[in-house]
Write a protein that holds these residues in place. Structure first.
Motif, PDB file in Angstrom:
ATOM      1  N   GLY A 283       2.887   3.555  -8.332  1.00 15.68           N
ATOM      2  CA  GLY A 283       2.022   3.955  -9.052  1.00 15.68           C
ATOM      3  C   GLY A 283       0.468   3.492  -9.196  1.00 15.68           C
ATOM      4  N   TRP A 284       0.218   2.607  -8.198  1.00 17.07           N
ATOM      5  CA  TRP A 284      -1.133   1.899  -7.985  1.00 17.07           C
ATOM      6  C   TRP A 284      -2.248   3.080  -7.876  1.00 17.07           C
ATOM      7  CZ3 TRP A 284      -3.547   1.980  -3.347  1.00 17.07           C
ATOM      8  CH2 TRP A 284      -2.988   2.294  -2.187  1.00 17.07           C
ATOM      9  N   THR A 285      -1.999   4.182  -7.217  1.00 21.80           N
ATOM     10  CA  THR A 285      -2.981   5.248  -6.843  1.00 21.80           C
ATOM     11  C   THR A 285      -3.206   5.960  -8.189  1.00 21.80           C
ATOM     12  OG1 THR A 285      -1.205   6.772  -6.016  1.00 21.80           O
ATOM     13  CG2 THR A 285      -2.480   5.300  -4.479  1.00 21.80           C
ATOM     14  N   ARG A 286      -2.316   6.074  -8.974  1.00 19.62           N
ATOM     15  CA  ARG A 286      -2.513   6.750 -10.475  1.00 19.62           C
ATOM     16  C   ARG A 286      -3.020   5.797 -11.317  1.00 19.62           C
ATOM     17  NH1 ARG A 286       2.809   7.732 -13.922  1.00 19.62           N
ATOM     18  NH2 ARG A 286       2.477   5.430 -13.873  1.00 19.62           N
ATOM     19  N   ASP A 287      -2.824   4.559 -11.406  1.00 19.63           N
ATOM     20  CA  ASP A 287      -3.040   3.632 -12.557  1.00 19.63           C
ATOM     21  C   ASP A 287      -4.543   3.073 -12.521  1.00 19.63           C
ATOM     22  OD1 ASP A 287      -0.509   4.205 -13.545  1.00 19.63           O
ATOM     23  OD2 ASP A 287       0.317   2.414 -12.828  1.00 19.63           O
ATOM     24  N   ASP A 288      -4.910   2.911 -11.349  1.00 18.83           N
ATOM     25  CA  ASP A 288      -6.223   2.210 -11.145  1.00 18.83           C
ATOM     26  C   ASP A 288      -7.283   3.384 -10.746  1.00 18.83           C
ATOM     27  OD1 ASP A 288      -8.430   0.636 -10.500  1.00 18.83           O
ATOM     28  OD2 ASP A 288      -7.210  -1.135  -9.977  1.00 18.83           O
TER      29      ASP A 288
ATOM     30  N   GLU B 256      -2.930  10.574   1.463  1.00 15.15           N
ATOM     31  CA  GLU B 256      -2.924   9.075   1.662  1.00 15.15           C
ATOM     32  C   GLU B 256      -2.092   8.561   0.539  1.00 15.15           C
ATOM     33  OE1 GLU B 256      -6.237   7.056   3.376  1.00 15.15           O
ATOM     34  OE2 GLU B 256      -6.769   8.762   4.587  1.00 15.15           O
ATOM     35  N   GLN B 257      -2.415   9.057  -0.812  1.00 13.13           N
ATOM     36  CA  GLN B 257      -1.800   8.575  -1.915  1.00 13.13           C
ATOM     37  C   GLN B 257      -0.332   8.857  -1.626  1.00 13.13           C
ATOM     38  OE1 GLN B 257      -3.146   9.961  -5.717  1.00 13.13           O
ATOM     39  NE2 GLN B 257      -5.331   9.856  -4.982  1.00 13.13           N
ATOM     40  N   LEU B 258       0.186  10.023  -1.258  1.00  9.96           N
ATOM     41  CA  LEU B 258       1.486  10.198  -0.822  1.00  9.96           C
ATOM     42  C   LEU B 258       2.057   9.331  -0.069  1.00  9.96           C
ATOM     43  CD1 LEU B 258       1.335  14.112  -0.865  1.00  9.96           C
ATOM     44  CD2 LEU B 258       2.530  12.825  -2.611  1.00  9.96           C
ATOM     45  N   TRP B 259       1.230   9.073   1.172  1.00  5.08           N
ATOM     46  CA  TRP B 259       1.902   8.184   2.161  1.00  5.08           C
ATOM     47  C   TRP B 259       1.909   6.718   1.614  1.00  5.08           C
ATOM     48  CZ3 TRP B 259      -2.404   6.083   5.687  1.00  5.08           C
ATOM     49  CH2 TRP B 259      -1.850   5.280   6.808  1.00  5.08           C
ATOM     50  N   LEU B 260       0.708   6.062   1.140  1.00  6.29           N
ATOM     51  CA  LEU B 260       0.599   4.909   0.984  1.00  6.29           C
ATOM     52  C   LEU B 260       1.533   4.563  -0.490  1.00  6.29           C
ATOM     53  CD1 LEU B 260      -3.186   4.249   1.754  1.00  6.29           C
ATOM     54  CD2 LEU B 260      -0.925   3.716   3.175  1.00  6.29           C
TER      55      LEU B 260
END
Length: 454
Positions: free
Chosen positions: A354-359, A369-373
């Motif tokens: 969830g780091w791509t969502r929370d920060d 890239e969010q889906l990938w990483l």
């Protein structure tokens, strides 16, 4: 040669007799004695169970079972050696013999000619229990295996159990053994503030360490993990390594002069590196305030810079269009793909799902890239849309296109690269790379399992 299970016996008496008979047959085969040879009958008489056990009870004084030995400190040292079951030792926070518990190997020191007595006590088993253990517990069937007369059987038992007892009535040391004064008081100048210690070699612990290190160096499971690490491929197991390992040889050409376990190891004893770690703190770089890792984070990896430079120089040399050229180019592309997989793995393992969502600093990152990483974000509550997009599986093709466009841009200029080359770079990532496909499959299994458990 494949290992075979030892024969199962219903009683210690049958097991002991079979053990002695096997020793007799080995001796007869070795000496090649004919049945009419006088020595043949004499040898059979010596190997009658009652006679052999009586002799063993006398010869057992020539050997000692130990867990802590003096011999590795100096082969000619004479003094106290200990047999202390690890489970009986105090539990400490430091690593020591106590950590072995009930799973430990007993060592034997003394006259090699009497080692068959130890073999009798340890190798003869009934229902998983050794003769030595049974005699220590005063098992009635074990006593009958020694002699029909109860009194004589107890005498033989007491004699055989001297194997685990110190050879001296009180603690003794030797001029060739090590000794040190250990300060126990508060005044270093007071002679009565010291205890004299005589260190012993923890032979059972050393043998367990040797077994584990040997398995890590030569075992099939760790060999497969090492190969995967070398080839930068995904691997489901754990890779174990002992950097800075040293080897100490004990006993020279006669390791049995030290002990039985030392002989089994060929005199090899592993020494773990007792060096302070050399810390190389390095803050992990993250894709902050960017729409793609292909802008800076991936291109600035040392392995990527070096490989792209080498590939560019090679292509600028106008190599002939042959198999060697294709293989060289494929090798460089494979290195770049490996670097991409490593980058993704490090981000996935070091950052919480969830780091791509929370920060907010990662919100600019392209959705593909969010889906990938950040694949495990699909497991979080309220991320049904993310989960559906991840499962739709069109984002890997987008990542392949990003990779191909980036590589084409690196090789652009005077080099003839275009759509054809871009398709080849994309194929190298999405189709041919094992690490990418295996990682993706593992993530799919985990996310599917998480969804099924909801």
């Amino acid at each position: 040669m494949a290992e075979t299970d030892a024969p199962a016996y219903s009683s210690f008496q049958a097991a002991v007799q079979a053990f002695i008979q096997e020793r007799l047959q080995t001796k007869l085969d070795k000496d090649k004695l004919k049945e009419d040879d006088p020595k043949h009958e004499k040898l059979r008489a010596q190997y009658q169970p009652a006679v052999w056990i009586e002799d063993a009870a006398q010869r057992v004084q020539q050997i000692q079972a130990v867990t802590h030995s003096l011999k590795p400190i100096h082969p000619d040292a004479r003094g106290t050696q200990l047999y202390a079951e690890p489970s009986s030792l105090p539990t400490l926070s430091e690593l020591g013999s106590h950590a072995l518990g009930n799973a430990f190997d007993v060592d034997v020191v003394g006259n090699a000619g009497a080692l068959d007595v130890y073999a009798l006590l340890k190798e003869v088993e009934v229902e998983g229990r050794s003769l030595l253990t049974a005699l220590q517990e005063e098992d009635a069937s074990a006593l009958r295996a020694l002699h029909d007369d109860a009194t004589q059987a107890k005498t033989l038992r007491d004699a055989l159990l001297r194997l685990t007892q110190p050879l001296f009535n009180r603690a003794t040391s030797h001029t060739r053994a090590k000794q040190l004064y250990w300060l126990t008081g508060s005044d270093a100048c007071a002679d009565d503030g010291y205890e004299l210690l005589a260190p012993l070699f923890a032979t059972s612990l050393a043998h367990t360490v040797h077994t584990q290190v040997k398995d890590a160096r030569y075992g099939k499971a760790n060999k497969a993990a090492r190969q995967a690490r070398r080839e930068r491929k995904a691997h489901g197991g754990v890779f174990v390594d002992y950097p800075g390992l040293a080897v100490q040889k004990m006993g020279g050409t006669k390791p049995l002069n030290i002990s039985q376990l030392n002989n089994e190891r060929g005199g090899v004893n592993y020494l773990l590196a007792s060096l302070p770690p050399i810390w190389q703190p390095r803050r992990q770089r993250l894709p902050v305030n960017t729409d793609s890792v292909f802008n800076h984070l991936y291109p600035e990896r040392p392995g990527v810079r070096n490989t792209v430079g080498a590939l560019r120089r090679f292509l600028e040399s106008d190599p002939p269009p042959n198999q060697a050229t294709r293989e060289r180019r494929a090798t460089d592309i494979e290195k770049l793909v490996d670097e991409l997989v490593i980058l993704a793995t490090k981000l996935q393992q070091s950052l919480a799902p969830g780091w791509t969502r929370d920060d907010a600093s990662f919100h600019k990152l392209a959705r593909a890239e969010q889906l990938w990483l950040d694949p495990l974000r699909a497991e979080l509550p309220g991320e049904d849309d993310f989960d559906k997009e991840w499962r739709w599986m069109d984002w890997p093709d987008t990542i392949g296109r990003f990779f191909a466009n980036w590589l084409n841009a690196q090789l652009a200029g005077q080099l003839p690269v275009g759509d054809v080359e871009a398709r080849e770079w994309r194929r190298a990532l999405l189709v041919e790379d094992d690490g990418w496909r295996e990682t993706l499959a593992e993530q799919r299994r985990r996310i599917d399992g998480q969804r099924d458990s909801r």
